[in-house]
Write an enzyme that holds these catalytic residues in place. Structure first.
Site, PDB file in Angstrom:
ATOM      1  N   TYR A 142       1.037  -1.348  -0.024  1.00  0.00           N
ATOM      2  CA  TYR A 142       0.031   0.178   0.096  1.00  0.00           C
ATOM      3  C   TYR A 142       0.909   1.283  -0.132  1.00  0.00           C
ATOM      4  CZ  TYR A 142      -4.039  -2.875   1.267  1.00  0.00           C
ATOM      5  OH  TYR A 142      -4.858  -4.097   1.151  1.00  0.00           O
ATOM      6  N   LYS A 191       3.540 -15.486   2.536  1.00  0.00           N
ATOM      7  CA  LYS A 191       3.425 -16.235   1.214  1.00  0.00           C
ATOM      8  C   LYS A 191       4.873 -16.585   0.891  1.00  0.00           C
ATOM      9  CE  LYS A 191       1.148 -17.942  -2.110  1.00  0.00           C
ATOM     10  NZ  LYS A 191      -0.006 -18.984  -1.861  1.00  0.00           N
ATOM     11  N   ASP A 223      -2.705 -18.252   2.275  1.00  0.00           N
ATOM     12  CA  ASP A 223      -4.125 -19.059   1.461  1.00  0.00           C
ATOM     13  C   ASP A 223      -4.607 -20.001   2.398  1.00  0.00           C
ATOM     14  OD1 ASP A 223      -1.357 -20.052   1.048  1.00  0.00           O
ATOM     15  OD2 ASP A 223      -1.800 -20.952  -0.797  1.00  0.00           O
ATOM     16  N   ASP A 247      -5.084  -6.745   6.030  1.00  0.00           N
ATOM     17  CA  ASP A 247      -6.505  -6.095   5.727  1.00  0.00           C
ATOM     18  C   ASP A 247      -7.559  -7.055   5.432  1.00  0.00           C
ATOM     19  OD1 ASP A 247      -8.223  -4.220   4.803  1.00  0.00           O
ATOM     20  OD2 ASP A 247      -7.175  -3.537   2.912  1.00  0.00           O
ATOM     21  N   ASP A 251     -10.829  -8.517   8.216  1.00  0.00           N
ATOM     22  CA  ASP A 251     -12.111  -8.648   8.075  1.00  0.00           C
ATOM     23  C   ASP A 251     -12.821  -9.999   8.161  1.00  0.00           C
ATOM     24  OD1 ASP A 251     -12.150  -5.949   7.854  1.00  0.00           O
ATOM     25  OD2 ASP A 251     -13.188  -5.914   5.699  1.00  0.00           O
TER      26      ASP A 251
END
Ligand code: NAD
Length: 356
Positions: A142, A191, A223, A247, A251
């Site tokens: 980001y 990852k 994942d 992020d 959620d």
């Protein structure tokens, strides 16, 4: 003890829910012998109306001088026509930057009494759930270099994921410190089978773990983590991860708790300083109607006690008071089900106070 709290109620339901959190903190002060000095500050739409800027300089100065910041929510339809960095929401990014808030803490706490609101099968969450997602907030993709370039496949766009050792080290330290105050398990999500930045992440987190021999460290690919959160969420205590993965996973983890009105959050700087706020927004559709669930804000205040002010016993008292109110069957309209009793914003505050 004495503490200075910068209070930024903001817009919409922000002031209503913050008012209840402040009442709870004052009562905690009376019971446990602390004094909280509250300074009310402007940010968001109300600040634009009063000063022309969503984040006035006085707000930043006063927030920096406080021991912690308690924020309501900002934004609303009145200011929706405004662009980018003039919008009320720009105040949030401005505060994060000015206050050096690099760690975002999002607990997913499912109260046993609310397990019916959880979208997962009951056996997966029996006994409640308590997961803390620690998300790196100021680095990664980001904030990395970005741009576009011409290629033989047409215009291409890129965003670079980059982490420096120090950025990983400080968020890892935050996660291990949190785990020491909880169940002493850290799951670092990356990852590393594909990304170079993740391999560096994994190496640094492993190095940091050497200083916390009591804490069990697990590494998990993102994942798999997304899958495990809905398959067997009880295996997690603290999840630490990069900005982008955090992020998404925060959620996912928080939705397990059923309602946005129950979700607190914290954003921490180096040291004990932090900004505490409910995850929800200003909910203009229910503002001023005594319908807003104040529990996310009150739970944010409890996080503030635990993580910035070192008052864990007092934080526990608030969470237990909420449990006691829920156990009697009282619900805000967002969580009302058959057989439960409805209460309003102020009444929720009254009931929680009476259980402290
Ligand atoms: P929202 O979180 O404000 O509302 C989404 C839905 O959840 C609405 O139906 C609302 O009534 C409900 N809801 C939210 N909080 C609740 C509570 N405490 N009790 C009961 N119900 C609750 O999200 P939105 O509608 O997308 O955004 C509204 C405004 O808030 C926008 O201007 C947005 O930019 C802003 N916003 C601010 C923040 C923040 O200040 N941190 C975060 C998200 C959105």
């Amino acid at each position: 003890m004495e503490f200075r709290i910068a209070c930024i109620p903001g817009d919409g339901i922000g002031p209503e829910v913050t008012e209840q959190a402040v009442r709870v903190l004052k009562r905690i002060g009376e019971i446990y012998g602390h004094t909280f000095h509250f300074e009310t500050l402007l940010a968001g739409g109300c600040a634009i109306d009063a000063t022309g800027k969503s984040l006035p300089e006085e707000t930043v100065t006063a927030a920096k001088a406080a021991d912690a910041v308690l924020l309501g929510a900002v934004g609303g339809p009145k200011w929706d026509g405004m662009s980018g960095d003039t919008r009320p929401e720009a105040a949030l990014l401005g505060l994060r930057k000015a206050l050096g808030l690099f760690a975002n803490l999002r607990p997913a706490l499912l109260f046993e009494q609310l397990k019916g609101a959880c979208p997962l099968k009951e056996e997966l969450v029996s006994g409640g759930l308590d997961i803390l997602v620690v998300r790196e907030l100021t680095g990664g993709i980001y904030f990395g270099e970005r741009g576009t370039k011409q290629t033989d496949m047409g215009l291409a766009a890129y965003d670079i994921e980059q982490y420096a050792e120090e950025e990983v080290r400080r968020i890892a330290v935050t996660a291990f410190e949190m785990a020491m105050k909880r169940n002493k398990i850290v799951t670092s999500v990356d990852k590393a089978n594909v990304l170079e930045s993740s391999r560096l992440w994994r190496r640094v987190v492993t190095e940091v773990s050497a200083s916390y021999p009591e804490v069990t460290l697990n590494h998990m690919y993102v994942d798999n983590a997304a899958m495990q959160l809905v398959r067997n969420p009880k295996q997690f205590d603290v999840i630490v991860t990069a900005n982008l993965f955090g992020d998404i996973l925060s959620d996912e983890a928080s939705m397990i708790t059923g309602s946005i009105g129950m979700l607190p959050s914290a954003s921490l700087a180096v040291g004990n300083f932090g900004m505490y706020e409910p995850v929800h927004g200003s909910a203009p559709d229910i503002a001023g109607k005594n319908l807003a669930n104040p529990m996310a804000s009150i739970l944010s205040a409890a996080m503030m006690l635990r993580y910035s002010l070192g008052l864990s016993k007092e934080a526990d008292a608030i969470e237990n008071a909420i449990r006691a109110v829920l156990a009697e069957g009282w619900r805000m309209p967002d969580l009302l089900t058959e057989g439960t009793k409805e209460m309003g914003t102020k009444e929720a505050g009254d009931r929680i106070l009476s259980k402290l």
